[in-house]
Design an enzyme around this catalytic site. Structure first.
Site, PDB file in Angstrom:
ATOM      1  N   SER A  54       5.848   4.216   3.741  1.00 56.42           N
ATOM      2  CA  SER A  54       5.493   5.555   3.244  1.00 56.42           C
ATOM      3  C   SER A  54       4.466   6.243   4.151  1.00 56.42           C
ATOM      4  O   SER A  54       4.222   7.441   4.008  1.00 56.42           O
ATOM      5  CB  SER A  54       4.971   5.490   1.800  1.00 56.42           C
ATOM      6  OG  SER A  54       3.728   4.841   1.740  1.00 56.42           O
ATOM      7  N   HIS A  55       3.847   5.502   5.071  1.00 56.26           N
ATOM      8  CA  HIS A  55       2.896   6.129   5.989  1.00 56.26           C
ATOM      9  C   HIS A  55       3.160   5.745   7.436  1.00 56.26           C
ATOM     10  O   HIS A  55       2.259   5.704   8.261  1.00 56.26           O
ATOM     11  CB  HIS A  55       1.452   5.835   5.552  1.00 56.26           C
ATOM     12  CG  HIS A  55       1.105   6.598   4.305  1.00 56.26           C
ATOM     13  ND1 HIS A  55       1.519   6.187   3.068  1.00 56.26           N
ATOM     14  CD2 HIS A  55       0.467   7.778   4.119  1.00 56.26           C
ATOM     15  CE1 HIS A  55       1.133   7.067   2.161  1.00 56.26           C
ATOM     16  NE2 HIS A  55       0.490   8.044   2.772  1.00 56.26           N
ATOM     17  N   HIS A 128      -4.905  15.479   6.487  1.00 54.12           N
ATOM     18  CA  HIS A 128      -4.837  14.050   6.181  1.00 54.12           C
ATOM     19  C   HIS A 128      -3.469  13.660   5.637  1.00 54.12           C
ATOM     20  O   HIS A 128      -3.058  14.154   4.604  1.00 54.12           O
ATOM     21  CB  HIS A 128      -5.900  13.740   5.124  1.00 54.12           C
ATOM     22  CG  HIS A 128      -6.450  12.353   5.214  1.00 54.12           C
ATOM     23  ND1 HIS A 128      -5.653  11.239   5.193  1.00 54.12           N
ATOM     24  CD2 HIS A 128      -7.716  11.911   5.344  1.00 54.12           C
ATOM     25  CE1 HIS A 128      -6.414  10.171   5.296  1.00 54.12           C
ATOM     26  NE2 HIS A 128      -7.676  10.540   5.399  1.00 54.12           N
ATOM     27  N   ASP A 186      -5.778  -1.038  -0.817  1.00 57.77           N
ATOM     28  CA  ASP A 186      -5.676   0.396  -0.534  1.00 57.77           C
ATOM     29  C   ASP A 186      -4.556   0.961  -1.381  1.00 57.77           C
ATOM     30  O   ASP A 186      -3.405   0.556  -1.216  1.00 57.77           O
ATOM     31  CB  ASP A 186      -5.348   0.584   0.957  1.00 57.77           C
ATOM     32  CG  ASP A 186      -5.138   2.063   1.306  1.00 57.77           C
ATOM     33  OD1 ASP A 186      -5.582   2.931   0.547  1.00 57.77           O
ATOM     34  OD2 ASP A 186      -4.524   2.319   2.365  1.00 57.77           O
ATOM     35  N   ARG A 194       2.828   9.532  -3.149  1.00 61.32           N
ATOM     36  CA  ARG A 194       3.883  10.551  -3.201  1.00 61.32           C
ATOM     37  C   ARG A 194       4.968  10.236  -2.166  1.00 61.32           C
ATOM     38  O   ARG A 194       6.154  10.498  -2.371  1.00 61.32           O
ATOM     39  CB  ARG A 194       3.262  11.929  -2.935  1.00 61.32           C
ATOM     40  CG  ARG A 194       4.191  13.067  -3.256  1.00 61.32           C
ATOM     41  CD  ARG A 194       3.441  14.375  -3.284  1.00 61.32           C
ATOM     42  NE  ARG A 194       4.330  15.503  -3.455  1.00 61.32           N
ATOM     43  CZ  ARG A 194       4.737  15.955  -4.632  1.00 61.32           C
ATOM     44  NH1 ARG A 194       4.326  15.375  -5.727  1.00 61.32           N
ATOM     45  NH2 ARG A 194       5.555  16.995  -4.712  1.00 61.32           N
ATOM     46  N   GLU A 196       6.199   7.482  -1.533  1.00 57.69           N
ATOM     47  CA  GLU A 196       7.182   6.550  -2.122  1.00 57.69           C
ATOM     48  C   GLU A 196       8.252   7.321  -2.885  1.00 57.69           C
ATOM     49  O   GLU A 196       9.430   6.961  -2.867  1.00 57.69           O
ATOM     50  CB  GLU A 196       6.496   5.561  -3.081  1.00 57.69           C
ATOM     51  CG  GLU A 196       5.514   4.612  -2.420  1.00 57.69           C
ATOM     52  CD  GLU A 196       6.194   3.537  -1.578  1.00 57.69           C
ATOM     53  OE1 GLU A 196       7.412   3.339  -1.737  1.00 57.69           O
ATOM     54  OE2 GLU A 196       5.485   2.921  -0.760  1.00 57.69           O
ATOM     55  N   LYS A 238      -7.727   5.486 -16.980  1.00 60.14           N
ATOM     56  CA  LYS A 238      -8.597   4.839 -15.976  1.00 60.14           C
ATOM     57  C   LYS A 238      -8.316   5.405 -14.577  1.00 60.14           C
ATOM     58  O   LYS A 238      -9.231   5.786 -13.845  1.00 60.14           O
ATOM     59  CB  LYS A 238      -8.387   3.317 -16.007  1.00 60.14           C
ATOM     60  CG  LYS A 238      -8.717   2.724 -17.363  1.00 60.14           C
ATOM     61  CD  LYS A 238      -8.545   1.227 -17.391  1.00 60.14           C
ATOM     62  CE  LYS A 238      -8.727   0.724 -18.823  1.00 60.14           C
ATOM     63  NZ  LYS A 238      -8.634  -0.731 -18.917  1.00 60.14           N
TER      64      LYS A 238
HETATM   65  P1  NDP Z   1       0.849   0.016  -3.188  1.00 57.29           P
HETATM   66  O1  NDP Z   1       0.984   0.118  -4.648  1.00 57.29           O
HETATM   67  O2  NDP Z   1       2.046  -0.239  -2.361  1.00 57.29           O
HETATM   68  O3  NDP Z   1      -0.215  -1.111  -2.807  1.00 57.29           O
HETATM   69  C1  NDP Z   1      -1.510  -1.079  -3.289  1.00 57.29           C
HETATM   70  C2  NDP Z   1      -2.338  -2.280  -2.866  1.00 57.29           C
HETATM   71  O4  NDP Z   1      -2.095  -3.330  -3.790  1.00 57.29           O
HETATM   72  C3  NDP Z   1      -2.025  -2.838  -1.475  1.00 57.29           C
HETATM   73  O5  NDP Z   1      -3.246  -3.232  -0.894  1.00 57.29           O
HETATM   74  C4  NDP Z   1      -1.123  -4.040  -1.798  1.00 57.29           C
HETATM   75  O6  NDP Z   1      -1.137  -5.059  -0.821  1.00 57.29           O
HETATM   76  C5  NDP Z   1      -1.714  -4.528  -3.098  1.00 57.29           C
HETATM   77  N1  NDP Z   1      -0.755  -5.267  -3.905  1.00 57.29           N
HETATM   78  C6  NDP Z   1       0.503  -4.899  -4.243  1.00 57.29           C
HETATM   79  N2  NDP Z   1       1.063  -5.862  -5.017  1.00 57.29           N
HETATM   80  C7  NDP Z   1       0.122  -6.835  -5.182  1.00 57.29           C
HETATM   81  C8  NDP Z   1       0.099  -8.073  -5.874  1.00 57.29           C
HETATM   82  N3  NDP Z   1       1.140  -8.503  -6.547  1.00 57.29           N
HETATM   83  N4  NDP Z   1      -1.035  -8.813  -5.818  1.00 57.29           N
HETATM   84  C9  NDP Z   1      -2.112  -8.391  -5.116  1.00 57.29           C
HETATM   85  N5  NDP Z   1      -2.141  -7.227  -4.439  1.00 57.29           N
HETATM   86  C10 NDP Z   1      -1.039  -6.458  -4.475  1.00 57.29           C
HETATM   87  O7  NDP Z   1       0.098   1.327  -2.644  1.00 57.29           O
HETATM   88  P2  NDP Z   1       0.322   2.869  -2.995  1.00 57.29           P
HETATM   89  O8  NDP Z   1       1.769   3.216  -3.055  1.00 57.29           O
HETATM   90  O9  NDP Z   1      -0.508   3.227  -4.152  1.00 57.29           O
HETATM   91  O10 NDP Z   1      -0.320   3.543  -1.677  1.00 57.29           O
HETATM   92  C11 NDP Z   1       0.301   3.337  -0.418  1.00 57.29           C
HETATM   93  C12 NDP Z   1      -0.495   3.967   0.673  1.00 57.29           C
HETATM   94  O11 NDP Z   1      -0.518   5.365   0.539  1.00 57.29           O
HETATM   95  C13 NDP Z   1      -1.966   3.550   0.767  1.00 57.29           C
HETATM   96  O12 NDP Z   1      -2.134   2.965   2.041  1.00 57.29           O
HETATM   97  C14 NDP Z   1      -2.760   4.843   0.649  1.00 57.29           C
HETATM   98  O13 NDP Z   1      -3.891   4.932   1.496  1.00 57.29           O
HETATM   99  C15 NDP Z   1      -1.735   5.867   1.058  1.00 57.29           C
HETATM  100  N6  NDP Z   1      -2.012   7.177   0.454  1.00 57.29           N
HETATM  101  C16 NDP Z   1      -2.579   8.147   1.227  1.00 57.29           C
HETATM  102  C17 NDP Z   1      -2.868   9.379   0.681  1.00 57.29           C
HETATM  103  C18 NDP Z   1      -3.549  10.447   1.473  1.00 57.29           C
HETATM  104  O14 NDP Z   1      -3.818  11.494   0.921  1.00 57.29           O
HETATM  105  N7  NDP Z   1      -3.877  10.254   2.707  1.00 57.29           N
HETATM  106  C19 NDP Z   1      -2.553   9.689  -0.707  1.00 57.29           C
HETATM  107  C20 NDP Z   1      -1.998   8.570  -1.427  1.00 57.29           C
HETATM  108  C21 NDP Z   1      -1.734   7.368  -0.857  1.00 57.29           C
HETATM  109  P3  NDP Z   1       0.192  -5.266   0.118  1.00 57.29           P
HETATM  110  O15 NDP Z   1       0.226  -4.054   1.004  1.00 57.29           O
HETATM  111  O16 NDP Z   1      -0.062  -6.537   0.831  1.00 57.29           O
HETATM  112  O17 NDP Z   1       1.374  -5.340  -0.801  1.00 57.29           O
HETATM  113  O1  PYC Z   2       1.709   9.582  -0.147  1.00 58.87           O
HETATM  114  O2  PYC Z   2       0.636  10.550  -1.806  1.00 58.87           O
HETATM  115  C1  PYC Z   2       0.886  10.420  -0.603  1.00 58.87           C
HETATM  116  C2  PYC Z   2       0.166  11.275   0.343  1.00 58.87           C
HETATM  117  C3  PYC Z   2      -0.365  12.507   0.120  1.00 58.87           C
HETATM  118  C4  PYC Z   2      -0.940  12.911   1.289  1.00 58.87           C
HETATM  119  C5  PYC Z   2      -0.737  11.922   2.205  1.00 58.87           C
HETATM  120  N1  PYC Z   2      -0.061  10.917   1.608  1.00 58.87           N
END
Ligand code: NDP
Ligand code: PYC
Length: 348
Positions: A54-55, A128, A186, A194, A196, A238
């Site tokens: 996703s990134h 960003h 993270d 989003r 995803e 939360k």
């Molecule tokens: P995920 O739900 O894929 O993962 C969240 C975290 O939980 C990861 O560190 C992951 O590790 C860990 N994890 C997942 N499953 C388990 C498990 N069973 N046990 C322990 N740890 C677990 O992330 P999101 O979809 O919420 O976010 C993805 C990315 O999007 C992030 O990197 C975030 O920074 C980025 N993002 C950026 C935004 C922006 O505005 N710039 C906005 C929103 C998101 P692992 O990777 O090893 O599975």
């Molecule tokens: O995946 O939610 C997201 C996102 C928003 C801005 C950058 N990534």
């Protein structure tokens, strides 16, 4: 959706350094200067290398669209405010992307955290689109614990609400370890990033239950309807409160835009958002001084106890994917290679 022939889907592997070079060449071709293109290529290739699609390269087109729309400066050179003795380090991204601003500010942040025990890096006026784990990992490699947070644009309904207000507001944490990879998590404060939802839309897949609501506030599993409606915060009230905290600390407090303000200004969710970012760095040795035990050693006991129950540490999947990518190369699909070729040849 365009149907892809099975043969076209067949991928192959590409070395991490070669993919980074290709991404940087694409970005340079589309007008980004060296400092912007280099930092963006490093973060996008890290996403592919660590199986965080996703990134990864999927973000190239969004970044280029944002440049073409005149919403980010491709020639920006971030500026570090004169380094004093204080704990707050400031980088003005000059309306460029966040990644080069972080790369510029991180060494000064690490120095300030070692001096004071706790320091903050404030990045203002940055576009960003990136994952935050590369940033907390970089600080953990310096022996520092770190928290990184930023808003995005209004796309998440607060718990109990029905309209987009909060951003997907990511929160990343890193803890240094003497051996092996740091402890890092993270995540978006929405149920999923989003990106995803967008990947599921492109793949023609349904959303899992509980990810999104449609324009009328009704639960939906249709990615299109979810993207047009609102995403939901993780963990109900939360996640909603943590998302709000991020708006306050990494928006209001640092004098930058909140997610609803970003959407008002940008007018669309199809471009990368412009706002600020806050990164905190802590020196565990500094905080634990005079107290019994070595903080890094004590942390290991906690990690072992987690693993001892059969649970896994966050980022373990990512680090395993990284080892494979570094050994065998990154696997990309046929359409992904076609996209890189198209962009390399100048198409937007
Ligand atoms: P995920 O739900 O894929 O993962 C969240 C975290 O939980 C990861 O560190 C992951 O590790 C860990 N994890 C997942 N499953 C388990 C498990 N069973 N046990 C322990 N740890 C677990 O992330 P999101 O979809 O919420 O976010 C993805 C990315 O999007 C992030 O990197 C975030 O920074 C980025 N993002 C950026 C935004 C922006 O505005 N710039 C906005 C929103 C998101 P692992 O990777 O090893 O599975
Ligand atoms: O995946 O939610 C997201 C996102 C928003 C801005 C950058 N990534």
């Amino acid at each position: 959706m365009t149907q892809v022939e099975p043969a076209m889907r067949q991928g192959r592997r590409i070395a991490v350094a070669d993919l980074a070079e290709q991404i940087e060449a694409i970005l340079r071709r589309h007008g980004l200067n060296e400092v912007q293109a280099g930092a963006l290529a490093r973060t996008m290739v890290a996403g592919e290398r660590d199986a965080c699609k996703s990134h990864g390269i999927y973000r190239i087109e969004g970044a280029l669209r944002t440049v073409a729309a005149g919403k980010v400066r491709p020639d920006a050179v971030p500026r570090l405010a004169e380094e004093g003795e204080g704990p707050i380090v400031r980088v003005d991204a000059q309306h460029g992307f966040a990644n080069p601003a972080f790369e510029l500010g991180a060494p000064a942040l690490a120095r300030a955290a070692r001096r004071h025990g706790l320091a903050a890096l404030v990045i203002n006026d940055c576009t960003h689109f990136a994952a935050l784990w590369p940033e907390v990992e970089a600080l953990a490699a310096e022996g520092l614990a770190a928290l990184a947070l930023c808003p995005s644009y209004a796309s998440v309904a607060p718990a109990g609400g029905i309209r987009p207000l909060l951003g997907t507001n990511p929160l990343a944490f890193g803890w240094p370890r003497r051996e092996g990879h740091p402890y890092v998590f993270d995540f978006a404060t929405s149920v999923a990033a989003r990106g995803e939802l967008e990947l599921k839309r492109r793949a023609g897949e349904e959303l899992p239950e509980g990810w999104a609501i449609d324009r009328d506030g009704q639960p939906t599993r249709d990615p299109e309807a979810g993207l047009a409606g609102a995403m939901l915060p993780f963990g109900g009230h939360k996640g909603s409160a943590i998302g709000t905290m991020i708006e306050l600390l990494a928006g209001v407090m640092i004098g930058d835009l909140t997610s609803p303000e970003v959407l008002d200004k940008l007018g669309t969710t199809t471009l990368a958002p412009m706002h600020g970012e806050l990164i905190l760095a802590f020196s565990p040795e500094h905080f634990a001084r005079g107290r019994p035990g070595d903080p890094l050693q004590r942390a290991e006991a906690l990690f072992e106890a987690i693993l001892g129950q059969g649970a896994r540490l966050p980022s373990q999947r990512r680090f395993a994917a990284r080892a494979v990518s570094e050994r065998d190369g990154i696997e990309l699909t046929g359409p992904e290679f076609a996209l890189l070729d198209r962009l390399l040849n100048g198409a937007a």
